[in-house]
Design a protein around this motif. Structure first.
Motif, PDB file in Angstrom:
ATOM      1  N   MET A   1       0.853  -1.194   0.000  1.00  0.00           N
ATOM      2  CA  MET A   1       0.000   0.000   0.000  1.00  0.00           C
ATOM      3  C   MET A   1       0.886   1.240   0.000  1.00  0.00           C
ATOM      4  SD  MET A   1      -2.742   1.156   2.861  1.00  0.00           S
ATOM      5  CE  MET A   1      -3.962   2.340   2.390  1.00  0.00           C
ATOM      6  N   SER A   2       0.525   2.247  -0.760  1.00  0.00           N
ATOM      7  CA  SER A   2       1.375   3.429  -0.882  1.00  0.00           C
ATOM      8  C   SER A   2       1.429   4.235   0.407  1.00  0.00           C
ATOM      9  CB  SER A   2       0.925   4.295  -2.052  1.00  0.00           C
ATOM     10  OG  SER A   2      -0.416   4.693  -1.887  1.00  0.00           O
ATOM     11  N   ALA A   3       0.377   4.238   1.227  1.00  0.00           N
ATOM     12  CA  ALA A   3       0.419   4.978   2.491  1.00  0.00           C
ATOM     13  C   ALA A   3       1.500   4.398   3.398  1.00  0.00           C
ATOM     14  CB  ALA A   3      -0.940   4.962   3.172  1.00  0.00           C
ATOM     15  N   THR A   4       1.599   3.090   3.465  1.00  0.00           N
ATOM     16  CA  THR A   4       2.637   2.450   4.272  1.00  0.00           C
ATOM     17  C   THR A   4       4.017   2.814   3.735  1.00  0.00           C
ATOM     18  OG1 THR A   4       1.162   0.631   4.844  1.00  0.00           O
ATOM     19  CG2 THR A   4       3.532   0.226   5.086  1.00  0.00           C
ATOM     20  N   THR A 141      -8.959  10.052  -6.241  1.00  0.00           N
ATOM     21  CA  THR A 141      -8.221  11.244  -5.824  1.00  0.00           C
ATOM     22  C   THR A 141      -7.233  10.900  -4.717  1.00  0.00           C
ATOM     23  OG1 THR A 141     -10.040  12.699  -6.464  1.00  0.00           O
ATOM     24  CG2 THR A 141      -8.456  13.576  -4.872  1.00  0.00           C
ATOM     25  N   VAL A 142      -7.679  10.140  -3.734  1.00  0.00           N
ATOM     26  CA  VAL A 142      -6.791   9.722  -2.644  1.00  0.00           C
ATOM     27  C   VAL A 142      -5.627   8.918  -3.209  1.00  0.00           C
ATOM     28  CG1 VAL A 142      -6.594   8.297  -0.563  1.00  0.00           C
ATOM     29  CG2 VAL A 142      -8.580   9.797  -0.868  1.00  0.00           C
ATOM     30  N   ALA A 143      -5.912   7.964  -4.073  1.00  0.00           N
ATOM     31  CA  ALA A 143      -4.861   7.122  -4.646  1.00  0.00           C
ATOM     32  C   ALA A 143      -3.847   7.962  -5.425  1.00  0.00           C
ATOM     33  CB  ALA A 143      -5.472   6.045  -5.546  1.00  0.00           C
ATOM     34  N   HIS A 144      -4.327   8.907  -6.217  1.00  0.00           N
ATOM     35  CA  HIS A 144      -3.422   9.740  -7.005  1.00  0.00           C
ATOM     36  C   HIS A 144      -2.595  10.653  -6.097  1.00  0.00           C
ATOM     37  CE1 HIS A 144      -1.986  11.549 -10.706  1.00  0.00           C
ATOM     38  NE2 HIS A 144      -2.058  12.720 -10.080  1.00  0.00           N
ATOM     39  N   ALA A 145      -3.223  11.223  -5.081  1.00  0.00           N
ATOM     40  CA  ALA A 145      -2.498  12.094  -4.143  1.00  0.00           C
ATOM     41  C   ALA A 145      -1.403  11.311  -3.420  1.00  0.00           C
ATOM     42  CB  ALA A 145      -3.469  12.723  -3.152  1.00  0.00           C
ATOM     43  N   LEU A 146      -1.731  10.106  -2.973  1.00  0.00           N
ATOM     44  CA  LEU A 146      -0.727   9.288  -2.302  1.00  0.00           C
ATOM     45  C   LEU A 146       0.429   8.949  -3.244  1.00  0.00           C
ATOM     46  CD1 LEU A 146      -2.954   6.878  -0.181  1.00  0.00           C
ATOM     47  CD2 LEU A 146      -1.665   8.886   0.624  1.00  0.00           C
ATOM     48  N   ALA A 147       0.117   8.684  -4.498  1.00  0.00           N
ATOM     49  CA  ALA A 147       1.173   8.401  -5.480  1.00  0.00           C
ATOM     50  C   ALA A 147       2.084   9.613  -5.663  1.00  0.00           C
ATOM     51  CB  ALA A 147       0.559   7.981  -6.811  1.00  0.00           C
ATOM     52  N   MET A 148       1.512  10.802  -5.660  1.00  0.00           N
ATOM     53  CA  MET A 148       2.322  12.023  -5.763  1.00  0.00           C
ATOM     54  C   MET A 148       3.248  12.156  -4.562  1.00  0.00           C
ATOM     55  SD  MET A 148      -0.428  14.828  -7.215  1.00  0.00           S
ATOM     56  CE  MET A 148       0.756  16.191  -7.269  1.00  0.00           C
ATOM     57  N   VAL A 149       2.729  11.870  -3.377  1.00  0.00           N
ATOM     58  CA  VAL A 149       3.540  11.973  -2.168  1.00  0.00           C
ATOM     59  C   VAL A 149       4.631  10.904  -2.169  1.00  0.00           C
ATOM     60  CG1 VAL A 149       3.533  11.932   0.363  1.00  0.00           C
ATOM     61  CG2 VAL A 149       1.672  13.070  -0.857  1.00  0.00           C
ATOM     62  N   VAL A 150       4.309   9.692  -2.604  1.00  0.00           N
ATOM     63  CA  VAL A 150       5.328   8.643  -2.708  1.00  0.00           C
ATOM     64  C   VAL A 150       6.494   9.139  -3.567  1.00  0.00           C
ATOM     65  CG1 VAL A 150       5.865   6.392  -3.755  1.00  0.00           C
ATOM     66  CG2 VAL A 150       3.866   6.632  -2.310  1.00  0.00           C
ATOM     67  N   ARG A 151       6.187   9.696  -4.731  1.00  0.00           N
ATOM     68  CA  ARG A 151       7.249  10.183  -5.617  1.00  0.00           C
ATOM     69  C   ARG A 151       8.072  11.289  -4.943  1.00  0.00           C
ATOM     70  NH1 ARG A 151       3.070   9.482  -9.339  1.00  0.00           N
ATOM     71  NH2 ARG A 151       2.605  11.716  -9.406  1.00  0.00           N
ATOM     72  N   ALA A 152       7.403  12.173  -4.208  1.00  0.00           N
ATOM     73  CA  ALA A 152       8.113  13.272  -3.551  1.00  0.00           C
ATOM     74  C   ALA A 152       9.014  12.760  -2.426  1.00  0.00           C
ATOM     75  CB  ALA A 152       7.106  14.281  -2.993  1.00  0.00           C
ATOM     76  N   VAL A 153       8.540  11.775  -1.696  1.00  0.00           N
ATOM     77  CA  VAL A 153       9.309  11.258  -0.561  1.00  0.00           C
ATOM     78  C   VAL A 153      10.458  10.374  -1.014  1.00  0.00           C
ATOM     79  CG1 VAL A 153       9.164   9.760   1.474  1.00  0.00           C
ATOM     80  CG2 VAL A 153       7.377  11.448   1.069  1.00  0.00           C
ATOM     81  N   THR A 154      10.215   9.576  -2.041  1.00  0.00           N
ATOM     82  CA  THR A 154      11.241   8.621  -2.479  1.00  0.00           C
ATOM     83  C   THR A 154      12.123   9.158  -3.601  1.00  0.00           C
ATOM     84  OG1 THR A 154       9.764   7.569  -4.101  1.00  0.00           O
ATOM     85  CG2 THR A 154       9.775   6.657  -1.835  1.00  0.00           C
ATOM     86  N   GLY A 155      11.728  10.286  -4.176  1.00  0.00           N
ATOM     87  CA  GLY A 155      12.504  10.851  -5.274  1.00  0.00           C
ATOM     88  C   GLY A 155      12.283  10.133  -6.583  1.00  0.00           C
ATOM     89  N   GLY A 156      11.225   9.354  -6.667  1.00  0.00           N
ATOM     90  CA  GLY A 156      10.979   8.624  -7.904  1.00  0.00           C
ATOM     91  C   GLY A 156       9.573   8.398  -8.049  1.00  0.00           C
TER      92      GLY A 156
END
Length: 156
Positions: A1-4, A141-156
């Protein structure tokens, strides 16, 4: 899960996250705080459903709201930047959109504007999910927002 994944990566990087939500009403923050240990990462969430709340809580410009309406990338950017400025976060994600039912020719149901802000930069985008239903638009929307945050946190 992307939140984890977000919580684990943000904890490892020493990053804190804030949310500024309109059409999702706190669902992004809820997804993040569903993860055990999220208190080490999640700073706060702003639920700014009304325009007045966007102005009062996040500093969104009345002139921007008047010029573009609440569902615009400009408003999403101001929401994300306001959340970043008014929190202890390193990353802020913001969403504003029309979950439905309803919409108009110029702002159709399923249109959601996203913005992500860090101290170094801010980016925005609009996704047209279409008239797939209120619950489905909000979940997407939640799924897309979490994906954006994943990219920002992981740099990818």
């Amino acid at each position: 899960m992307s939140a984890t994944r977000i919580i684990e990566a943000a904890r490892a990087a020493g990053l804190r996250i804030a949310t500024a939500e309109s059409c999702t009403g706190g669902m992004i923050g809820a997804a993040l705080t569903d993860v055990a240990g999220s208190s080490a990462v999640f700073d706060r969430g702003f639920i700014t459903y009304s325009n007045a709340a966007k102005v009062q809580m996040l500093g969104v410009s009345v002139a921007t709201l008047d010029a573009t309406g609440a569902v615009s990338e400009k408003v999403a950017l101001e929401m994300a930047q306001g959340a970043l400025a008014r929190s202890g976060a390193d990353i802020a994600i913001a969403v504003t959109g029309i979950a439905g039912p309803g919409g108009s020719e110029h702002k159709p149901e399923g249109r959601v504007c996203f913005a992500l802000a860090t101290p170094a930069q801010s980016d925005s985008e609009t996704i047209e999910f279409g008239a797939i239903g209120r619950s489905e638009v909000r979940a997407a929307t939640v799924a897309h927002a979490l994906a954006m945050v994943v990219r920002a946190v992981t740099g990818g």
